[in-house]
Design a protein around this motif. Structure first.
Motif: not given
Length: 529
Positions: A316-328
């Protein structure tokens, strides 16, 4: 509207929601009523890829190629990418694709001007097992929470391990590799070490035994090489090539497929370290990094409630650091609901419904989508390879309508690169000189071993002084008898406090600021960069 164009009205409504004005990645062409409509493009805005995503689908439905398609476009847009290459079949992203009749046919169907092209790539490996620049973490920076998951410890044992880390942090006992951790655990349950944790509960011998046995078994599996120095700096995942394209970092994992919990937890360490290191960035025009978490279900299998809460909060919070996460993963149900709720972009390949459990999972997946123009249960079971149901966030952050999509073909090689080419790329990497050679500095194991050796030598010297060698009977009889002072056995506290290492540690704890390491949600150390 004429009868011939009426069936396209819903397709027009759907396509209009994907006509973004800013930079966007091209996913493919809309499918409607059994036809592929190449002029109705399905896209995802570049800016919203920091809002995370899910790529799901049964085996053989095209998840890997979708991942490759998105990654190569991100790279072309100047966004660095991290990929976990679990099966070794994504390495082809580094090389241009090869023309093929099927590729040409797919490009024609979706209106794609297909040209071969590879990406600047960096190949990494866990601990140097398999091809790639070695990725290692020190035990200190990996932290007790993630290590407990790898070792399969229960909640009580995890708390005890956290106490060990707390003690080592406070006393300046560096935990670089597993032998350092084993030495500290053994010391804290020894006669000389028990007093150290007496005021904060201590560690039972039984719990220490479980931890030590788990560490031994872990090392016997060859996992010791993953921990140590030089530790990988996750800032190296944020690089761009001289031409401005983002570097695609591929963690090659085929050699450690038999240790799935280890590599999934290592991926979480990379993400947690990025979270701790990066400053707040707010909403950006494009992400700083997009992180693809393959075989995501492995991360959540057997995870404690506290661990899942930490994962959810990090995502939830790492988005504000500019990092996107995709779960596969294979099905959305592999990802906990609280994490799934954070994923704004979804590419769902075909689901199978061969069993009652499959059918239940299908119905559950359908309920997670917005209201749709399609019969989703029928659609999700009828999609072909390289087709998917897509919904993304638009430029205002609102979800787009569900779009059945025939996906584009990747421009890079849709097969692994050859072993020789991979090896050349690894040795040519600027990271190779920094990380290839392991380093074994003085740390907790050496300090505790030296202290134990010094204590044993001192005890032997004291015994020799108190009990001198016996002389023969005549000499002994002739020697004037002196009253003997009984030797005083030093107390346990005197042994501990009087030892050289702990005098030194006490001085350091008393004089330096911030000696104890600050730790994150996962107990990972916050490194200074």
């Amino acid at each position: 509207m004429s009868e011939s164009t009426a069936p396209e009205a819903p397709a027009d409504r759907i396509a209009a929601r994907y006509a973004f004005t800013g930079p966007a990645l091209e996913l493919g062409a809309l499918l409607w009523d059994g036809a592929c409509l190449p002029d109705r493009r399905v896209r995802v805005p570049l800016a919203v890829l920091a809002r995370h995503g899910l790529i799901a689908g049964a085996t053989g439905t095209g998840k890997t190629k979708t991942l490759q398609l998105i990654a190569e476009q991100l790279s072309a847009s100047g966004v660095p990418v991290f990929l976990a290459d679990v099966k070794g079949d994504v390495s082809g992203i580094a090389a241009p694709g090869e023309p093929h009749p099927k590729t040409a046919e797919r490009a024609r169907e979706v209106g794609q001007d297909w040209q071969p092209g590879g990406c600047p790539a960096e190949f990494l490996s866990l601990g140097g097992i398999g091809p790639g620049v070695p990725v290692r973490a020190t035990v200190t920076d990996f932290g007790p929470v993630l290590l407990s998951k790898v070792l399969g410890l229960n909640r009580t044992q995890e708390q005890s391990l956290g106490l060990v880390f707390h003690y080592a942090d406070a006393k300046g006992l560096e935990l670089y590799d597993l032998k350092d951790l084993r030495a500290v655990v053994a010391f804290l349950v020894s006669d000389r070490g028990k007093a150290e944790l007496k005021d904060i509960g201590g560690i039972s011998g039984a719990t220490a035994g479980v931890i030590l046995r788990a560490l031994t078994a872990f090392e016997q599996q060859g996992a010791g090489v993953f921990f140590g120095e030089p530790e990988f700096d996750t800032a190296d995942l944020l690089r761009t090539a001289p031409d401005g394209r983002g570097v695609v970092s591929l963690l090659e994992l085929p050699a450690v497929q038999d240790r799935p919990q280890l590599f999934s937890t290592f991926l979480m360490w990379l993400l947690a370290d990025l979270f701790a290191a990066l400053p707040e960035a707010g909403d950006l025009d494009k992400p700083k990094l997009v992180f693809f978490f393959d075989e995501a279900h492995l991360l959540f299998d057997g995870a404690s409630k506290a661990f899942l809460e930490a994962v959810t909060r990090t995502v939830r919070l790492i988005r504000s650091k500019g990092v996107g996460v995709f779960f596969v993963t294979q099905t959305p149900k592999d990802v906990p609901a609280d994490v799934l709720a954070q994923l704004g972009n979804r590419v769902q390949h075909a689901l199978r419904a061969f069993t009652p459990d499959d059918a239940g999972a299908l119905r559950a997946a359908v309920k997670t989508y917005p209201r749709s123009e399609y019969d989703l249960e029928e659609l999700l079971t009828g999609l072909g390879t390289g087709e998917a149901v897509v919904t993304v966030l638009d430029e205002k952050g609102a979800p787009t309508p569900v779009a059945a999509t025939r996906l584009r073909a990747p421009r890079s090689l849709m097969a692994p690169v050859g072993a020789e080419a991979l090896d050349r790329a690894v040795h040519a990497s600027p990271l190779y000189a920094r990380y290839a050679q392991p380093v074994d500095r003085e740390s907790a194991y050496e300090k505790i071993s030296a202290e134990q050796a010094a204590a044993e030598a001192a005890a032997e010297a004291e015994a020799a002084r108190v009990e001198p060698p016996r002389a023969d009977a005549e000499t002994e009889a002739a020697r004037p008898q002196q009253p003997r002072r009984p030797a005083e056995e030093p107390s346990l506290a005197q042994q501990v406090v009087g030892s050289g290492i702990f005098r030194s540690l006490a001085r350091s704890v008393g004089t330096q600021l911030g000696r104890e390491i600050s730790r994150s949600l996962f107990g990972t150390a916050r490194r200074r960069r």
